[in-house]
Design a protein around this motif. Sequence first.
Motif, PDB file in Angstrom:
ATOM      1  N   ALA A  16      40.406  37.455 -22.882  1.00 37.42           N
ATOM      2  CA  ALA A  16      39.100  36.856 -23.153  1.00 37.42           C
ATOM      3  C   ALA A  16      38.917  36.569 -24.641  1.00 37.42           C
ATOM      4  CB  ALA A  16      37.995  37.774 -22.654  1.00 37.42           C
ATOM      5  N   GLU A  17      39.578  37.351 -25.505  1.00 34.31           N
ATOM      6  CA  GLU A  17      39.432  37.181 -26.944  1.00 34.31           C
ATOM      7  C   GLU A  17      40.412  36.169 -27.540  1.00 34.31           C
ATOM      8  OE1 GLU A  17      39.928  41.103 -28.441  1.00 34.31           O
ATOM      9  OE2 GLU A  17      37.987  41.831 -27.696  1.00 34.31           O
ATOM     10  N   LEU A  18      41.320  35.617 -26.710  1.00 34.61           N
ATOM     11  CA  LEU A  18      42.337  34.692 -27.226  1.00 34.61           C
ATOM     12  C   LEU A  18      41.796  33.277 -27.452  1.00 34.61           C
ATOM     13  CD1 LEU A  18      45.528  35.635 -25.139  1.00 34.61           C
ATOM     14  CD2 LEU A  18      45.120  36.024 -27.583  1.00 34.61           C
ATOM     15  N   GLY A  19      40.637  32.990 -26.913  1.00 37.47           N
ATOM     16  CA  GLY A  19      40.069  31.657 -27.086  1.00 37.47           C
ATOM     17  C   GLY A  19      40.695  30.606 -26.190  1.00 37.47           C
ATOM     18  N   VAL A  20      41.185  31.025 -25.017  1.00 37.42           N
ATOM     19  CA  VAL A  20      41.810  30.072 -24.095  1.00 37.42           C
ATOM     20  C   VAL A  20      40.836  29.596 -23.022  1.00 37.42           C
ATOM     21  CG1 VAL A  20      44.119  31.000 -24.475  1.00 37.42           C
ATOM     22  CG2 VAL A  20      42.710  31.948 -22.623  1.00 37.42           C
ATOM     23  N   GLY A  21      39.575  30.017 -23.140  1.00 36.63           N
ATOM     24  CA  GLY A  21      38.565  29.577 -22.180  1.00 36.63           C
ATOM     25  C   GLY A  21      38.444  30.459 -20.960  1.00 36.63           C
ATOM     26  N   ALA A  22      39.009  31.650 -21.002  1.00 40.73           N
ATOM     27  CA  ALA A  22      38.959  32.540 -19.848  1.00 40.73           C
ATOM     28  C   ALA A  22      37.593  33.219 -19.760  1.00 40.73           C
ATOM     29  CB  ALA A  22      40.049  33.595 -19.944  1.00 40.73           C
ATOM     30  N   THR A  23      37.039  33.194 -18.553  1.00 45.63           N
ATOM     31  CA  THR A  23      35.739  33.805 -18.300  1.00 45.63           C
ATOM     32  C   THR A  23      35.937  35.019 -17.399  1.00 45.63           C
ATOM     33  OG1 THR A  23      34.696  31.619 -18.394  1.00 45.63           O
ATOM     34  CG2 THR A  23      33.415  33.404 -17.409  1.00 45.63           C
ATOM     35  N   THR A  24      35.580  36.192 -17.895  1.00 43.04           N
ATOM     36  CA  THR A  24      35.736  37.406 -17.089  1.00 43.04           C
ATOM     37  C   THR A  24      34.702  37.426 -15.958  1.00 43.04           C
ATOM     38  OG1 THR A  24      34.311  38.578 -18.632  1.00 43.04           O
ATOM     39  CG2 THR A  24      36.696  38.769 -18.977  1.00 43.04           C
ATOM     40  N   PRO A  25      35.004  38.103 -14.838  1.00 40.73           N
ATOM     41  CA  PRO A  25      36.167  38.965 -14.609  1.00 40.73           C
ATOM     42  C   PRO A  25      37.434  38.159 -14.288  1.00 40.73           C
ATOM     43  CG  PRO A  25      34.826  38.914 -12.651  1.00 40.73           C
ATOM     44  CD  PRO A  25      34.073  38.125 -13.698  1.00 40.73           C
ATOM     45  N   LEU A  26      38.571  38.732 -14.658  1.00 37.95           N
ATOM     46  CA  LEU A  26      39.857  38.114 -14.366  1.00 37.95           C
ATOM     47  C   LEU A  26      40.517  38.820 -13.192  1.00 37.95           C
ATOM     48  CD1 LEU A  26      41.321  37.682 -17.973  1.00 37.95           C
ATOM     49  CD2 LEU A  26      39.846  36.126 -16.689  1.00 37.95           C
ATOM     50  N   THR A  27      41.308  38.055 -12.453  1.00 42.39           N
ATOM     51  CA  THR A  27      42.039  38.600 -11.308  1.00 42.39           C
ATOM     52  C   THR A  27      43.531  38.439 -11.565  1.00 42.39           C
ATOM     53  OG1 THR A  27      40.256  37.971  -9.803  1.00 42.39           O
ATOM     54  CG2 THR A  27      42.390  38.456  -8.810  1.00 42.39           C
ATOM     55  N   PHE A  28      44.297  39.497 -11.279  1.00 41.92           N
ATOM     56  CA  PHE A  28      45.738  39.504 -11.525  1.00 41.92           C
ATOM     57  C   PHE A  28      46.489  39.683 -10.202  1.00 41.92           C
ATOM     58  CE2 PHE A  28      43.527  41.058 -15.215  1.00 41.92           C
ATOM     59  CZ  PHE A  28      44.164  40.434 -16.280  1.00 41.92           C
ATOM     60  N   GLU A  29      47.538  38.883 -10.034  1.00 43.63           N
ATOM     61  CA  GLU A  29      48.342  38.978  -8.811  1.00 43.63           C
ATOM     62  C   GLU A  29      49.816  38.791  -9.151  1.00 43.63           C
ATOM     63  OE1 GLU A  29      48.939  36.709  -4.483  1.00 43.63           O
ATOM     64  OE2 GLU A  29      47.504  35.946  -5.959  1.00 43.63           O
ATOM     65  N   GLN A  35      63.141  39.333 -10.112  1.00 45.26           N
ATOM     66  CA  GLN A  35      63.440  40.750 -10.016  1.00 45.26           C
ATOM     67  C   GLN A  35      63.638  41.368 -11.395  1.00 45.26           C
ATOM     68  OE1 GLN A  35      63.528  42.401  -7.192  1.00 45.26           O
ATOM     69  NE2 GLN A  35      63.849  40.927  -5.565  1.00 45.26           N
ATOM     70  N   SER A  36      63.431  40.599 -12.452  1.00 50.97           N
ATOM     71  CA  SER A  36      63.634  41.120 -13.797  1.00 50.97           C
ATOM     72  C   SER A  36      62.268  41.267 -14.455  1.00 50.97           C
ATOM     73  CB  SER A  36      64.570  40.205 -14.569  1.00 50.97           C
ATOM     74  OG  SER A  36      65.851  40.200 -13.966  1.00 50.97           O
ATOM     75  N   ASN A  37      61.939  40.408 -15.433  1.00 46.10           N
ATOM     76  CA  ASN A  37      60.594  40.474 -15.988  1.00 46.10           C
ATOM     77  C   ASN A  37      59.573  40.204 -14.891  1.00 46.10           C
ATOM     78  OD1 ASN A  37      61.405  41.071 -18.586  1.00 46.10           O
ATOM     79  ND2 ASN A  37      61.569  38.932 -19.198  1.00 46.10           N
ATOM     80  N   LEU A  38      58.454  40.921 -14.928  1.00 41.59           N
ATOM     81  CA  LEU A  38      57.430  40.768 -13.898  1.00 41.59           C
ATOM     82  C   LEU A  38      56.469  39.652 -14.289  1.00 41.59           C
ATOM     83  CD1 LEU A  38      56.618  44.525 -13.152  1.00 41.59           C
ATOM     84  CD2 LEU A  38      58.478  43.093 -12.285  1.00 41.59           C
ATOM     85  N   THR A  39      56.066  38.855 -13.314  1.00 39.11           N
ATOM     86  CA  THR A  39      55.210  37.701 -13.555  1.00 39.11           C
ATOM     87  C   THR A  39      53.945  37.837 -12.726  1.00 39.11           C
ATOM     88  OG1 THR A  39      57.188  36.335 -13.880  1.00 39.11           O
ATOM     89  CG2 THR A  39      55.119  35.179 -13.557  1.00 39.11           C
ATOM     90  N   TYR A  40      52.820  37.532 -13.360  1.00 37.59           N
ATOM     91  CA  TYR A  40      51.527  37.640 -12.694  1.00 37.59           C
ATOM     92  C   TYR A  40      50.747  36.340 -12.849  1.00 37.59           C
ATOM     93  CZ  TYR A  40      52.586  42.601 -13.537  1.00 37.59           C
ATOM     94  OH  TYR A  40      53.202  43.821 -13.620  1.00 37.59           O
ATOM     95  N   SER A  41      50.015  35.974 -11.796  1.00 31.38           N
ATOM     96  CA  SER A  41      49.046  34.891 -11.874  1.00 31.38           C
ATOM     97  C   SER A  41      47.719  35.490 -12.332  1.00 31.38           C
ATOM     98  CB  SER A  41      48.877  34.239 -10.499  1.00 31.38           C
ATOM     99  OG  SER A  41      47.787  33.336 -10.499  1.00 31.38           O
ATOM    100  N   VAL A  42      47.103  34.832 -13.304  1.00 34.49           N
ATOM    101  CA  VAL A  42      45.808  35.279 -13.812  1.00 34.49           C
ATOM    102  C   VAL A  42      44.783  34.193 -13.502  1.00 34.49           C
ATOM    103  CG1 VAL A  42      44.519  36.050 -15.838  1.00 34.49           C
ATOM    104  CG2 VAL A  42      46.998  36.449 -15.713  1.00 34.49           C
ATOM    105  N   THR A  43      43.701  34.557 -12.847  1.00 35.07           N
ATOM    106  CA  THR A  43      42.625  33.594 -12.550  1.00 35.07           C
ATOM    107  C   THR A  43      41.304  34.156 -13.054  1.00 35.07           C
ATOM    108  OG1 THR A  43      42.334  34.544 -10.327  1.00 35.07           O
ATOM    109  CG2 THR A  43      43.773  32.637 -10.525  1.00 35.07           C
ATOM    110  N   ASP A  44      40.415  33.249 -13.471  1.00 33.15           N
ATOM    111  CA  ASP A  44      39.111  33.711 -13.956  1.00 33.15           C
ATOM    112  C   ASP A  44      37.997  33.270 -13.025  1.00 33.15           C
ATOM    113  OD1 ASP A  44      38.598  31.038 -14.505  1.00 33.15           O
ATOM    114  OD2 ASP A  44      38.204  31.339 -16.643  1.00 33.15           O
ATOM    115  N   ALA A  45      36.790  33.643 -13.375  1.00 31.84           N
ATOM    116  CA  ALA A  45      35.637  33.371 -12.517  1.00 31.84           C
ATOM    117  C   ALA A  45      35.368  31.890 -12.352  1.00 31.84           C
ATOM    118  CB  ALA A  45      34.398  34.066 -13.095  1.00 31.84           C
TER     119      ALA A  45
END
Length: 342
Positions: A16-29, A35-45
Motif C-alpha cells: 500500500a505504501e509503494l504508490g502502485v495504486g493498491a487499495t487495502t484490503p489485499l488478497t493473496f493466492e 516448484q522453486s520460487n513461490l508466486t502469489y497473485s495479489v488483488t485489491d478491493a
Amino acid sequence: MTAVGLNEEAVSAWIAELGVGATTPLTFERIGNGQSNLTYSVTDAGGGRWVLRRPPLGTLLASAHDVVREHRILSSLQGTKVPVPKILGITEDPEITDAPLVLMSYIDGVVIDGVPVAQKLTEDERRAVGLAMPKTLASIHGVDLEETGLDDLASRKPFAERQLKRWSAQWEKSKTRDVPDVDRLAEILHRNIPEQNEVTLVHGDFHLNNVITDPVEGRIVAVVDWELCTLGEPLADLGALLAYWPEAGDKVAGPFMASTLEGFPNRDELVAAYVEATGRDVSAVGYWHVLALWKLSIIAEGVLRRILDDPRNKAEHGGPTVALIDGIVARAVLTADQLGLS
C-alpha cells in the motif's frame, strides 16, 4: 485462507505504501505450478492485480532461488526487446518478511502450463505460440550486456564446464537416492563438450510454463521465472527448450505434455525457427539437449527433496515423483545414445 509463506498484514501495508495504486484490503493466492520460487497473485478491493515472488520455504542451497538477483535482471531488461513484467518493489525488511519479496506487474495472458489449457486453443494458435518461443529466445540472446549493465551478472568461463560443476554439486546435496545414470551422464557430458565461442544472456529455464502468451496474436507477452538466468552459451537455452518439448511419439509422462498436442511445432521446427531468427550455427544443439535433460532431472530431484523436507513447498498439482525423475533420466540416456555420445 492465509497464503503460506506470507505475513499478509505486513506485506499489505508495504504494498500500500509503494504508490502502485493498491487499495487495502489485499488478497493473496498462491498461483502457478512453479516448484522453486513461490508466486502469489495479489488483488485489491478495487480489482487491481499484481504478482509477488519469494524464495521457497525451509532451508535452501547456497545461491539458489535468489529473488534479489532476479529483481536485478528484470529491472535491467525494462525497455529492451525482451517482454518482461514491470518491477514495482522489493523488500528484505525482517519486520515484513522472513525472506526477500519482489512485487511486479500483472500481465494478462495465457500460461500454457498443461494439456487442459492447450486444448482450449486452436491448432493454428498452438503453432503460432510454439514458433514464437524460439523467436523470443532470440531476443533474450540478443540483449546488449553492457548497455543493460548485465555484463557482470555471472562468470564468462566456459559454460558447459560451469553447468556440469554446479549441477553435479546440486545433485550431491539434494539427491534422495543413488541414480547411477545421472553420474554416467555427467561423465558423458564432460567427455563431449563442444566448442564454445559466444557469451550471451541465458534465461536458464525457458519453456511454456515460464512464458505468458497471447494465443490469438501468436506472441509471447512476458517471459517470467528468471532465477536461473546467467551468462553463457545461447544454445544451452535452445537445448533446454527442446528438453521441455516432448513430441507425441515420445515415451514421456509428466507436467510438460502440452506440446504433444496437434498444432504445436516439433523440435526440429523450433530449431529451424531459431536459426531463421539468429543465423547461429546449431550443429551442437544435441549436446545441449542432453545436458538440459540431465539438469532437469537434478532440478526435479531438488524439488522432491524440498517437498519431503517441507510439504508447504508443494505446488497445486503436487510435485515430481521418483518415477517422473527416472523417466527424464531415461530420456537423457536415450537422446545421448541417438546422438552417438559415449
